[in-house]
Design a protein around this motif. Structure first.
Motif, PDB file in Angstrom:
ATOM      1  N   TYR A  12      -8.114   5.399  44.888  1.00 35.59           N
ATOM      2  CA  TYR A  12      -6.852   5.596  45.596  1.00 35.59           C
ATOM      3  C   TYR A  12      -7.229   5.462  47.069  1.00 35.59           C
ATOM      4  O   TYR A  12      -7.398   4.356  47.547  1.00 35.59           O
ATOM      5  CB  TYR A  12      -6.208   6.933  45.215  1.00 35.59           C
ATOM      6  CG  TYR A  12      -5.650   6.912  43.788  1.00 35.59           C
ATOM      7  CD1 TYR A  12      -4.564   6.112  43.456  1.00 35.59           C
ATOM      8  CD2 TYR A  12      -6.234   7.676  42.786  1.00 35.59           C
ATOM      9  CE1 TYR A  12      -4.069   6.071  42.159  1.00 35.59           C
ATOM     10  CE2 TYR A  12      -5.740   7.657  41.491  1.00 35.59           C
ATOM     11  CZ  TYR A  12      -4.652   6.848  41.185  1.00 35.59           C
ATOM     12  OH  TYR A  12      -4.169   6.818  39.903  1.00 35.59           O
ATOM     13  N   VAL A  16     -11.744   7.544  42.374  1.00 37.31           N
ATOM     14  CA  VAL A  16     -11.524   8.585  41.350  1.00 37.31           C
ATOM     15  C   VAL A  16     -12.428   8.268  40.157  1.00 37.31           C
ATOM     16  O   VAL A  16     -13.084   9.148  39.606  1.00 37.31           O
ATOM     17  CB  VAL A  16     -10.043   8.615  40.914  1.00 37.31           C
ATOM     18  CG1 VAL A  16      -9.833   9.586  39.762  1.00 37.31           C
ATOM     19  CG2 VAL A  16      -9.160   9.000  42.083  1.00 37.31           C
ATOM     20  N   ARG A  35     -12.174  18.278  34.487  1.00 35.93           N
ATOM     21  CA  ARG A  35     -11.460  19.269  35.295  1.00 35.93           C
ATOM     22  C   ARG A  35     -10.118  18.715  35.763  1.00 35.93           C
ATOM     23  O   ARG A  35      -9.895  17.495  35.726  1.00 35.93           O
ATOM     24  CB  ARG A  35     -12.316  19.651  36.508  1.00 35.93           C
ATOM     25  CG  ARG A  35     -13.652  20.241  36.097  1.00 35.93           C
ATOM     26  CD  ARG A  35     -14.351  20.853  37.270  1.00 35.93           C
ATOM     27  NE  ARG A  35     -13.599  21.992  37.773  1.00 35.93           N
ATOM     28  CZ  ARG A  35     -13.982  22.721  38.815  1.00 35.93           C
ATOM     29  NH1 ARG A  35     -15.080  22.428  39.477  1.00 35.93           N
ATOM     30  NH2 ARG A  35     -13.271  23.760  39.207  1.00 35.93           N
ATOM     31  N   ASN A  36      -9.247  19.593  36.229  1.00 32.90           N
ATOM     32  CA  ASN A  36      -7.985  19.134  36.821  1.00 32.90           C
ATOM     33  C   ASN A  36      -8.303  18.164  37.952  1.00 32.90           C
ATOM     34  O   ASN A  36      -9.155  18.460  38.803  1.00 32.90           O
ATOM     35  CB  ASN A  36      -7.179  20.316  37.386  1.00 32.90           C
ATOM     36  CG  ASN A  36      -6.660  21.237  36.309  1.00 32.90           C
ATOM     37  OD1 ASN A  36      -6.940  22.425  36.294  1.00 32.90           O
ATOM     38  ND2 ASN A  36      -5.909  20.675  35.378  1.00 32.90           N
ATOM     39  N   GLY A  37      -7.644  17.022  37.905  1.00 33.05           N
ATOM     40  CA  GLY A  37      -7.853  16.028  38.953  1.00 33.05           C
ATOM     41  C   GLY A  37      -9.077  15.155  38.752  1.00 33.05           C
ATOM     42  O   GLY A  37      -9.406  14.323  39.612  1.00 33.05           O
ATOM     43  N   ALA A  38      -9.749  15.279  37.618  1.00 33.10           N
ATOM     44  CA  ALA A  38     -10.978  14.489  37.379  1.00 33.10           C
ATOM     45  C   ALA A  38     -10.676  13.002  37.217  1.00 33.10           C
ATOM     46  O   ALA A  38     -11.539  12.166  37.489  1.00 33.10           O
ATOM     47  CB  ALA A  38     -11.706  15.007  36.140  1.00 33.10           C
ATOM     48  N   GLY A  39      -9.472  12.679  36.738  1.00 34.28           N
ATOM     49  CA  GLY A  39      -9.118  11.261  36.584  1.00 34.28           C
ATOM     50  C   GLY A  39      -8.772  10.861  35.153  1.00 34.28           C
ATOM     51  O   GLY A  39      -8.710   9.663  34.849  1.00 34.28           O
ATOM     52  N   LYS A  40      -8.500  11.842  34.291  1.00 33.23           N
ATOM     53  CA  LYS A  40      -8.225  11.539  32.873  1.00 33.23           C
ATOM     54  C   LYS A  40      -6.958  10.696  32.730  1.00 33.23           C
ATOM     55  O   LYS A  40      -6.947   9.684  32.019  1.00 33.23           O
ATOM     56  CB  LYS A  40      -8.107  12.850  32.069  1.00 33.23           C
ATOM     57  CG  LYS A  40      -9.366  13.704  32.121  1.00 33.23           C
ATOM     58  CD  LYS A  40      -9.209  14.997  31.363  1.00 33.23           C
ATOM     59  CE  LYS A  40      -8.166  15.924  31.928  1.00 33.23           C
ATOM     60  NZ  LYS A  40      -8.432  16.404  33.311  1.00 33.23           N
ATOM     61  N   THR A  41      -5.875  11.140  33.384  1.00 31.04           N
ATOM     62  CA  THR A  41      -4.617  10.389  33.282  1.00 31.04           C
ATOM     63  C   THR A  41      -4.774   9.010  33.910  1.00 31.04           C
ATOM     64  O   THR A  41      -4.274   8.008  33.373  1.00 31.04           O
ATOM     65  CB  THR A  41      -3.468  11.170  33.960  1.00 31.04           C
ATOM     66  OG1 THR A  41      -3.331  12.417  33.262  1.00 31.04           O
ATOM     67  CG2 THR A  41      -2.154  10.423  33.908  1.00 31.04           C
ATOM     68  N   THR A  42      -5.489   8.939  35.018  1.00 33.91           N
ATOM     69  CA  THR A  42      -5.753   7.643  35.664  1.00 33.91           C
ATOM     70  C   THR A  42      -6.438   6.703  34.681  1.00 33.91           C
ATOM     71  O   THR A  42      -6.036   5.541  34.522  1.00 33.91           O
ATOM     72  CB  THR A  42      -6.642   7.867  36.913  1.00 33.91           C
ATOM     73  OG1 THR A  42      -5.948   8.730  37.820  1.00 33.91           O
ATOM     74  CG2 THR A  42      -6.987   6.559  37.596  1.00 33.91           C
ATOM     75  N   GLU A  75       1.804  12.680  29.179  1.00 29.59           N
ATOM     76  CA  GLU A  75       1.910  14.138  29.044  1.00 29.59           C
ATOM     77  C   GLU A  75       3.374  14.572  28.910  1.00 29.59           C
ATOM     78  O   GLU A  75       3.691  15.493  28.165  1.00 29.59           O
ATOM     79  CB  GLU A  75       1.268  14.783  30.282  1.00 29.59           C
ATOM     80  CG  GLU A  75       0.999  16.242  30.123  1.00 29.59           C
ATOM     81  CD  GLU A  75       0.170  16.805  31.275  1.00 29.59           C
ATOM     82  OE1 GLU A  75      -0.305  16.020  32.134  1.00 29.59           O
ATOM     83  OE2 GLU A  75       0.011  18.023  31.309  1.00 29.59           O
ATOM     84  N   HIS A 182      -7.478  19.775  27.536  1.00 27.25           N
ATOM     85  CA  HIS A 182      -8.282  20.847  28.142  1.00 27.25           C
ATOM     86  C   HIS A 182      -8.692  21.872  27.080  1.00 27.25           C
ATOM     87  O   HIS A 182      -9.354  22.851  27.389  1.00 27.25           O
ATOM     88  CB  HIS A 182      -7.468  21.575  29.217  1.00 27.25           C
ATOM     89  CG  HIS A 182      -7.232  20.758  30.444  1.00 27.25           C
ATOM     90  ND1 HIS A 182      -8.247  20.326  31.258  1.00 27.25           N
ATOM     91  CD2 HIS A 182      -6.089  20.284  31.001  1.00 27.25           C
ATOM     92  CE1 HIS A 182      -7.747  19.635  32.269  1.00 27.25           C
ATOM     93  NE2 HIS A 182      -6.437  19.581  32.123  1.00 27.25           N
TER      94      HIS A 182
HETATM   95  N1  LIG Z   1      -0.752   7.550  42.752  1.00 24.80           N
HETATM   96  C1  LIG Z   1      -1.762   8.247  43.276  1.00 24.80           C
HETATM   97  N2  LIG Z   1      -2.070   8.127  44.575  1.00 24.80           N
HETATM   98  C2  LIG Z   1      -3.092   8.808  45.129  1.00 24.80           C
HETATM   99  N3  LIG Z   1      -3.893   9.657  44.433  1.00 24.80           N
HETATM  100  C3  LIG Z   1      -3.629   9.823  43.135  1.00 24.80           C
HETATM  101  C4  LIG Z   1      -2.560   9.139  42.477  1.00 24.80           C
HETATM  102  N4  LIG Z   1      -2.542   9.501  41.170  1.00 24.80           N
HETATM  103  C5  LIG Z   1      -3.556  10.367  41.017  1.00 24.80           C
HETATM  104  N5  LIG Z   1      -4.206  10.572  42.182  1.00 24.80           N
HETATM  105  C6  LIG Z   1      -5.373  11.432  42.406  1.00 24.80           C
HETATM  106  O1  LIG Z   1      -6.393  11.000  41.520  1.00 24.80           O
HETATM  107  C7  LIG Z   1      -7.103  12.123  41.028  1.00 24.80           C
HETATM  108  C8  LIG Z   1      -7.090  12.089  39.504  1.00 24.80           C
HETATM  109  O2  LIG Z   1      -5.780  12.358  39.024  1.00 24.80           O
HETATM  110  P1  LIG Z   1      -5.448  12.382  37.466  1.00 24.80           P
HETATM  111  O3  LIG Z   1      -4.000  12.709  37.322  1.00 24.80           O
HETATM  112  O4  LIG Z   1      -5.941  11.150  36.859  1.00 24.80           O
HETATM  113  O5  LIG Z   1      -6.353  13.622  36.989  1.00 24.80           O
HETATM  114  P2  LIG Z   1      -6.388  14.403  35.595  1.00 24.80           P
HETATM  115  O6  LIG Z   1      -7.821  14.489  35.206  1.00 24.80           O
HETATM  116  O7  LIG Z   1      -5.454  13.774  34.628  1.00 24.80           O
HETATM  117  O8  LIG Z   1      -5.863  15.846  36.035  1.00 24.80           O
HETATM  118  P3  LIG Z   1      -5.155  17.035  35.201  1.00 24.80           P
HETATM  119  O9  LIG Z   1      -6.164  17.543  34.219  1.00 24.80           O
HETATM  120  O10 LIG Z   1      -4.864  18.044  36.275  1.00 24.80           O
HETATM  121  O11 LIG Z   1      -3.910  16.465  34.573  1.00 24.80           O
HETATM  122  C9  LIG Z   1      -6.463  13.372  41.641  1.00 24.80           C
HETATM  123  O12 LIG Z   1      -7.215  13.738  42.775  1.00 24.80           O
HETATM  124  C10 LIG Z   1      -5.094  12.881  42.032  1.00 24.80           C
HETATM  125  O13 LIG Z   1      -4.615  13.596  43.160  1.00 24.80           O
END
Ligand SMILES: Nc1ncnc2c1ncn2[C@@H]1O[C@H](COP(=O)(O)OP(=O)(O)OP(=O)(O)O)[C@@H](O)[C@H]1O
Length: 226
Positions: A12, A16, A35-42, A75, A182
């Motif tokens: 980003y 990530v 962890r939260n924000g690790a990048g799983k959804t990405t 989700e 999680h």
């Molecule tokens: N569109 C975006 N623009 C900028 N940063 C983003 C964007 N989408 C996600 N991020 C950042 O990328 C990182 C990973 O986000 P992601 O949603 O993939 O994490 P996650 O592992 O699924 O988190 P969680 O367990 O909390 O759902 C986070 O720091 C988030 O803030």
């Protein structure tokens, strides 16, 4: 059937995913933890084709055109809210040319645990009910790769068991199932292999752990760099 991810990078502002590599094989269930924000959804969105990546290679059986083989359930599931559950299923089956006789559809609904609310509008469903319907729709489509983002978090213990059995059955039919979660007890019971996303890379391991051992393993990897 194999999904191979090599040196995947997604930025980003900062990276990530910073060199993610792993392999998924048909017939298996994989749980993705981090962890939260690790990048799983990405990562899930990239694998579903809904988010571009910056570098690396994703291959499905050696080819790059794999997105048609993938269904991603986010989700917060996307449903046609002002149709009933039945109409949602019927719409998807017709749109995708999956012929189903009414008796067959009713049997599928019963087996999926949807009978008690299938004739109500989707807008009236709880989060857990929406997930149940979305999982039934996803399995009806029969993708080779099924990606599920936190599918079990809102489900009661009876539905967790039902969905767990359905997903194991679905994987054993020769599909790949990747679940972001999680919930270590669920990952421990459902997965053949564990993927842990930490510090932008993925650690892949066979699930040969007890629940306690898995928790210790996951926490140990997540603590890297702290
Ligand atoms: N569109 C975006 N623009 C900028 N940063 C983003 C964007 N989408 C996600 N991020 C950042 O990328 C990182 C990973 O986000 P992601 O949603 O993939 O994490 P996650 O592992 O699924 O988190 P969680 O367990 O909390 O759902 C986070 O720091 C988030 O803030």
């Amino acid at each position: 059937m194999k999904l191979e991810v090599s040196n995947l990078i997604k930025r980003y502002k900062t990276p990530v995913l910073n060199g993610v590599s792993f392999q998924l094989q048909s017939g298996k269930i994989y749980c993705l933890l981090g962890r939260n924000g690790a990048g799983k959804t990405t990562l899930m969105k990239i694998l579903s084709g809904s988010l571009p990546f910056d570098e690396g290679v994703v291959l499905f059986d050696g080819g790059k055109e794999f997105y048609r083989e993938v269904v991603y359930v986010p989700e917060t599931p996307v449903l046609l809210e002002y149709l009933t559950g039945y109409e949602n299923l019927d719409f998807v089956s017709k749109l995708n040319h999956i012929p189903m006789e009414p008796a067959e559809m009713n049997e599928y609904i019963e087996r999926s645990g949807l009978s008690s609310f299938i004739d109500k509008l989707a807008v009236s469903y709880s989060h857990g009910m929406k997930h149940q319907l979305a999982l039934a729709i996803a399995q009806l489509l029969g993708p080779k790769v099924l990606l599920l983002d936190e599918p079990l978090v809102s489900l009661d213990p009876i539905n967790i068991r039902l969905i767990r059995e359905q997903l194991i059955h679905y994987a054993r039919q020769g599909h790949i199932v990747l679940i972001s979660t999680h919930m270590i007890p669920i990952a421990s019971r459902i997965s053949d292999e564990i993927l842990i996303l930490s510090e932008g890379t993925v650690f892949q391991s066979r699930n040969e752990f007890s629940e306690e051992e898995l928790e210790a393993y996951v926490l140990n990897i997540m603590n890297v760099g702290l």
